[in-house]
Motif scaffolding. Structure first.
Motif, PDB file in Angstrom:
ATOM      1  N   THR A  13       0.834  -1.192   0.000  1.00 51.53           N
ATOM      2  CA  THR A  13       0.000   0.000   0.000  1.00 51.53           C
ATOM      3  C   THR A  13       0.873   1.247   0.000  1.00 51.53           C
ATOM      4  OG1 THR A  13      -1.792  -1.109   1.165  1.00 51.53           O
ATOM      5  CG2 THR A  13      -1.721   1.283   1.317  1.00 51.53           C
ATOM      6  N   THR A  16       0.684   7.714   2.541  1.00 52.18           N
ATOM      7  CA  THR A  16      -0.274   8.791   2.361  1.00 52.18           C
ATOM      8  C   THR A  16       0.401  10.030   1.792  1.00 52.18           C
ATOM      9  OG1 THR A  16      -2.030  10.034   3.458  1.00 52.18           O
ATOM     10  CG2 THR A  16       0.031   9.752   4.669  1.00 52.18           C
ATOM     11  N   PRO A 116      -6.235  -0.784  -2.414  1.00 54.00           N
ATOM     12  CA  PRO A 116      -5.247   0.284  -2.231  1.00 54.00           C
ATOM     13  C   PRO A 116      -4.125   0.234  -3.264  1.00 54.00           C
ATOM     14  CG  PRO A 116      -5.861  -0.638  -0.114  1.00 54.00           C
ATOM     15  CD  PRO A 116      -6.511  -1.500  -1.145  1.00 54.00           C
ATOM     16  N   ASP A 140      -4.299   1.335   7.319  1.00 52.03           N
ATOM     17  CA  ASP A 140      -4.142   2.649   6.694  1.00 52.03           C
ATOM     18  C   ASP A 140      -4.105   2.510   5.169  1.00 52.03           C
ATOM     19  OD1 ASP A 140      -3.913   5.369   6.561  1.00 52.03           O
ATOM     20  OD2 ASP A 140      -1.769   5.428   7.006  1.00 52.03           O
ATOM     21  N   VAL A 142      -4.400   3.383   1.338  1.00 47.42           N
ATOM     22  CA  VAL A 142      -4.250   4.636   0.598  1.00 47.42           C
ATOM     23  C   VAL A 142      -4.570   4.397  -0.872  1.00 47.42           C
ATOM     24  CG1 VAL A 142      -2.626   6.435  -0.123  1.00 47.42           C
ATOM     25  CG2 VAL A 142      -2.529   5.524   2.208  1.00 47.42           C
ATOM     26  N   ARG A 169      -7.754   9.235   2.993  1.00 54.51           N
ATOM     27  CA  ARG A 169      -6.610   8.554   2.391  1.00 54.51           C
ATOM     28  C   ARG A 169      -6.871   8.266   0.911  1.00 54.51           C
ATOM     29  NH1 ARG A 169      -4.532  10.536   6.052  1.00 54.51           N
ATOM     30  NH2 ARG A 169      -3.230   9.583   7.659  1.00 54.51           N
ATOM     31  N   THR A 170      -7.736   9.096   0.310  1.00 58.22           N
ATOM     32  CA  THR A 170      -8.049   8.973  -1.117  1.00 58.22           C
ATOM     33  C   THR A 170      -7.716  10.296  -1.792  1.00 58.22           C
ATOM     34  OG1 THR A 170      -9.843   7.430  -0.600  1.00 58.22           O
ATOM     35  CG2 THR A 170      -9.850   8.430  -2.794  1.00 58.22           C
TER      36      THR A 170
END
Length: 589
Positions: A13, A16, A116, A140, A142, A169-170
């Protein structure tokens, strides 16, 4: 049925994108901000931040009012807006420079389910319908979208977040401009090089950040709050389970956890901080351990996790004063709603598909779940076991289907069975399909019956039964009645929204009854409703276990080869199975 494409990425992933000083702005533009209508800008209601509107180097902000800025302020051509633009440039360049995992050029985002990762469009991107972002349960997850030119979302389009995916987180890096369609729902942070237009009624969970151009709004709702989360999982290291229990974290509403091993709930939209987890008393013999610790730090945008393990130690007393020992057992409950499609065949023989929705209105997970139909075979499982553990949890709906050809009006019966704690729960559902030249739609009715409590741990006590009556059909039902073979009266409480004495398909009517029990008891509720000259009937079984505590004075408890809780289970099984067999006569009248 068309399959939904799912794209899963094997790569780790991505990290961020840091928003820096831009994080407190819901809307940010370079040349101008204009609004028409009742736009509302929201931030975080707890910290009263995140709802700022910023403009730099331009200074013309119009349309506020009638637009409303909550949890923030308007910053036009000031130092705060200028600093936010600098931070936006840094975030834009960060997203632009990320290595691409999947190239989606030429594909419509609508209908896709994405995991993600970093996705790119060499030119423009379009969203028609629903895009699903699946966080895969990661702490988490992302999502980064790199769009070379424009982003356009269609009217009524939507972005659906599941399994821990989060708006904060997008990220959407747009090489030109973004346009959000009328009444669409958009999720994430838009970094547009030029301009952003939100058409009438579009809603945004995230930010609209334009570097050089304008942001144009029209009766929109934009929410930019914090989105930390805390996920708590229940674990039981015992052969039995307690009743549902309330778990609390500071500053948030409590959540009720069903007594299911692995039951998980998540507190979302949490501001950064430390959260202390507490669990209400489970009763005599139960202890808990909260891991990794009772105080959990939550970071903005991340999901912290904790587990509460409950251990049961049966109480026992020996020596000269006597003692007692008991292990509480909770009986299972199951419900099935059966619907045919179509309900009527008006041109003679034809094909009918039956759908069976099986749920667990109790507190213990059900194993060995099965659905059978007396006139259709096979009945096939379709979906619903969310965590693939072969246990019907209280928060799941399992779907089954079957198909047959009918040449005459036919009534058939479905039977759903599930097991827990050595007992079986059964529910039946009956439907009729009318085969006739006259378009007559038969009625359907369903009742879910739940006792409170499911078990009396100290002998005799009061039990309240709640009956939820619904109409899974299309014809409104008149003359609705509920009766119980061991409780009277059964009283109507609420649910007839428009007070027309007709049970509509969108209504749930609530009834209750109350009685005192001194022994394990199973009773049967019967509900009826009429439409189009026919009567629909449904029944629901429920068992309440009454544990009688025996105390022996003057010495130790007598030793037996069979523990008391096993005797209770065996007795309850015999009672339940015998009573179900005797009562299994649910039918259309």
């Amino acid at each position: 049925m068309m399959a939904v494409p799912i794209m899963s990425i094997a790569a780790p992933t991505p990290l961020t994108v840091n928003l820096g000083n831009a994080s407190s702005f819901a809307v940010l533009a370079g040349s101008g901000i204009s609004n028409t209508g009742s736009t509302t800008i929201n931030g975080d209601v707890i910290t009263n931040t995140g709802g700022n509107i910023g403009l730099s180097p331009g200074s013309a902000v119009t349309g506020f009012p009638p637009g409303i800025v909550s949890n923030g302020a308007i910053h036009a051509a000031d130092a705060l807006a200028s600093g936010a633009q600098d931070a936006l440039t840094t975030a834009y360049n960060d997203a632009f420079g990320r290595p691409v995992d999947v190239d989606l050029t030429g594909q419509d985002l609508g209908g896709l389910t994405l995991t993600p990762g970093v996705y790119s469009f060499s030119t423009s991107a379009q969203l028609t319908g629903t895009l699903t972002l699946d966080g895969l349960g990661e702490t988490d997850p992302v999502f980064i979208f790199k769009v070379g030119a424009t982003l356009i979302t269609a009217s009524g389009s939507d972005i659906n977040l599941i399994n821990g995916a989060r708006y904060c987180r997008t990220f959407w890096q747009i090489g030109s401009s973004a346009t959000l369609g009328t009444t669409s729902h958009f999720v994430g942070h838009i970094f547009a090089l030029t301009s952003i237009t939100a058409n009438t009624g579009a809603t945004v969970q995230g930010q609209l950040l334009a570097r050089n151009g304008a942001v144009t709004l029209d009766s929109n709702t934009i929410t930019n709050g914090f989105c930390g989360a805390l996920r708590v999982t229940k674990v039981f290291s015992a052969s039995t389970t307690p009743s549902p229990v309330v778990i609390r974290i500071n500053g948030q509403s409590p959540k009720t956890f069903n007594a299911v091993n692995g039951w998980t709930q998540t507190w979302e939209n949490l501001p950064t901080g430390n959260y202390t987890i507490t669990e209400d008393n489970l009763g005599l013999g139960w202890t808990n351990q909260i891991l990794p610790t009772t105080t959990i730090p939550v970071l903005d945008g991340a999901t912290a996790t904790a587990a509460i393990t409950n251990t049961y130690t049966p109480s026992s007393n020996g020596g000269g004063s006597g003692g007692d020992e008991s292990v509480q057992v909770y009986p299972p409950l199951i419900n099935v709603v059966k619907t045919p499609e179509p309900l009527a065949l008006t041109s003679g023989q034809g094909s009918v598909t039956y759908t069976y929705k099986v749920t667990n209105p109790g507190t213990v997970a059900l194993s060995a779940v099965s659905v059978a139909d007396d006139k259709v075979s096979p009945v096939n499982y379709v979906s619903g076991d969310v965590n693939n553990d072969n246990l019907l949890q209280a928060n799941e709906t399992w779907i089954y289907t079957s198909k047959t050809n009918l040449g005459a009006t036919t009534t058939n019966t479905a039977t759903a069975i599930g097991n827990a704690n050595g007992m079986s729960a059964t529910d039946i559902a009956i439907v009729t399909v009318v085969v006739s030249g006259t378009p007559t739609v038969p009625p359907l009715i369903n009742v879910v019956k739940t006792p409170e409590p499911l078990a009396l741990t100290s002998g005799q006590g009061s039990v309240t039964y709640t009956y939820k009556v619904t109409n899974p059909g299309t014809a409104a039902l008149s003359e609705v009645s509920v009766s119980d073979d061991m409780v009277s009266p059964v009283n109507y409480v609420s649910g007839d929204v428009n007070n027309d004495n007709l049970l509509q398909a969108n209504e749930t009517w609530i009834y209750t009854s109350k009685m005192n029990l001194s022994a394990t008891t199973m009773n049967t509720a019967t509900v009826k409703g009429s439409a189009n000259g026919m009567t629909a009937t449904d029944v629901a079984f429920a068992t309440v276990i009454v544990t009688v505590t025996n105390t022996v004075t003057g010495g130790q408890l007598p030793k037996t080869s069979t523990p008391l809780y096993e005797v209770l289970i065996i007795g309850a099984v015999l009672t339940l199975v015998g009573d179900i067999c005797w009562r299994n006569r649910k039918r259309y009248e």
